[in-house]
Design a protein around this motif. Sequence first.
Motif, PDB file in Angstrom:
ATOM      1  N   ASP A  89      46.097  -4.778  -4.218  1.00 45.95           N
ATOM      2  CA  ASP A  89      45.229  -5.743  -4.892  1.00 45.95           C
ATOM      3  C   ASP A  89      45.940  -6.273  -6.125  1.00 45.95           C
ATOM      4  N   GLY A 102      37.307  -0.067  -0.290  1.00 47.94           N
ATOM      5  CA  GLY A 102      38.227  -1.148   0.046  1.00 47.94           C
ATOM      6  C   GLY A 102      37.953  -2.450  -0.675  1.00 47.94           C
ATOM      7  N   ARG A 103      37.181  -2.408  -1.752  1.00 49.93           N
ATOM      8  CA  ARG A 103      36.855  -3.659  -2.447  1.00 49.93           C
ATOM      9  C   ARG A 103      38.082  -4.214  -3.168  1.00 49.93           C
ATOM     10  N   TYR A 118      35.596  -8.745  -2.615  1.00 44.36           N
ATOM     11  CA  TYR A 118      35.684  -9.096  -1.207  1.00 44.36           C
ATOM     12  C   TYR A 118      36.411  -7.974  -0.467  1.00 44.36           C
ATOM     13  N   TYR A 119      36.326  -8.010   0.871  1.00 41.71           N
ATOM     14  CA  TYR A 119      36.816  -6.917   1.705  1.00 41.71           C
ATOM     15  C   TYR A 119      37.536  -7.499   2.916  1.00 41.71           C
ATOM     16  N   GLN A 121      38.511  -6.256   6.613  1.00 40.82           N
ATOM     17  CA  GLN A 121      38.326  -5.228   7.628  1.00 40.82           C
ATOM     18  C   GLN A 121      39.048  -5.611   8.916  1.00 40.82           C
ATOM     19  N   ALA A 155      37.889  -0.971   6.830  1.00 37.74           N
ATOM     20  CA  ALA A 155      38.528  -1.764   5.785  1.00 37.74           C
ATOM     21  C   ALA A 155      39.982  -1.360   5.615  1.00 37.74           C
ATOM     22  N   THR A 158      42.805   0.275  -0.081  1.00 42.99           N
ATOM     23  CA  THR A 158      43.402  -0.205  -1.335  1.00 42.99           C
ATOM     24  C   THR A 158      43.813   0.942  -2.250  1.00 42.99           C
ATOM     25  N   GLY A 189      32.618 -11.043   1.374  1.00 40.76           N
ATOM     26  CA  GLY A 189      32.545 -10.646  -0.027  1.00 40.76           C
ATOM     27  C   GLY A 189      31.188 -10.891  -0.633  1.00 40.76           C
TER      28      GLY A 189
END
Length: 216
Positions: A89, A102-103, A118-119, A121, A155, A158, A189
């Motif tokens: 990120d 996983g945001r 947002y994500y 997947q 996801a 991160t 998101g």
Amino acid sequence: MHPGFRTLTAMLALGFTTPAFCASTVDIQVTGTLVPSACTPILSVSTLHFGTVSSADLHSERPTAMIEHTPNLTIQCGTPTLYGLRLVDNRAGSAYDSGIAGRLGMGRTASDEQIGAYYLQVDPARSTVDGRRVFLSLGDRTGSLWSTSTAQPMALPTDGSLLGLVDRVGVDTGAVVVRMAQLGIRAHGVIAPARSLTVTDAVPLDGHVTVELVYL
């Protein structure tokens, strides 16, 4: 006593006592793997545009969902290759905490408020590996331990962990070697609750993420 004998005696004493206090070296083992060819990831879009949202349309006390995108991620390798996937990120620290793993961050307002999250997947129902159905497994940072493979969307991580592509469901043996992966991505998101945002002018969404392929 002959002087030469005394000298020899002193040297022998030093030789016996040195290991007790002289540990001034350390060994380092270097390991790794040289893969025969590289893999190239290609995303079907370069930008995810979530449109224009009026602050008047935001929920006051809960997040507001944005439109969903469904791009495709193709990973082509020269030869069958073992790897895992994760995200970096590039807006870390700006993701609104919606309680979902996983945001990813999408920037901040002028008042330094987190705009939303947002994500990304992977959807197994829209994905294949070398023409076969794909299942997903979550692994640790080194790819040593894996969760049981599943057909559920997952996801892209991160936190440094890895998402593995598997050709069987219900196994914890981890990622398999793949030459061509066709992955359906679900990009969705949320905007943070209106009460947590100060919107006096137009606020651009500013997300930026890198998909990282880690050879195992």
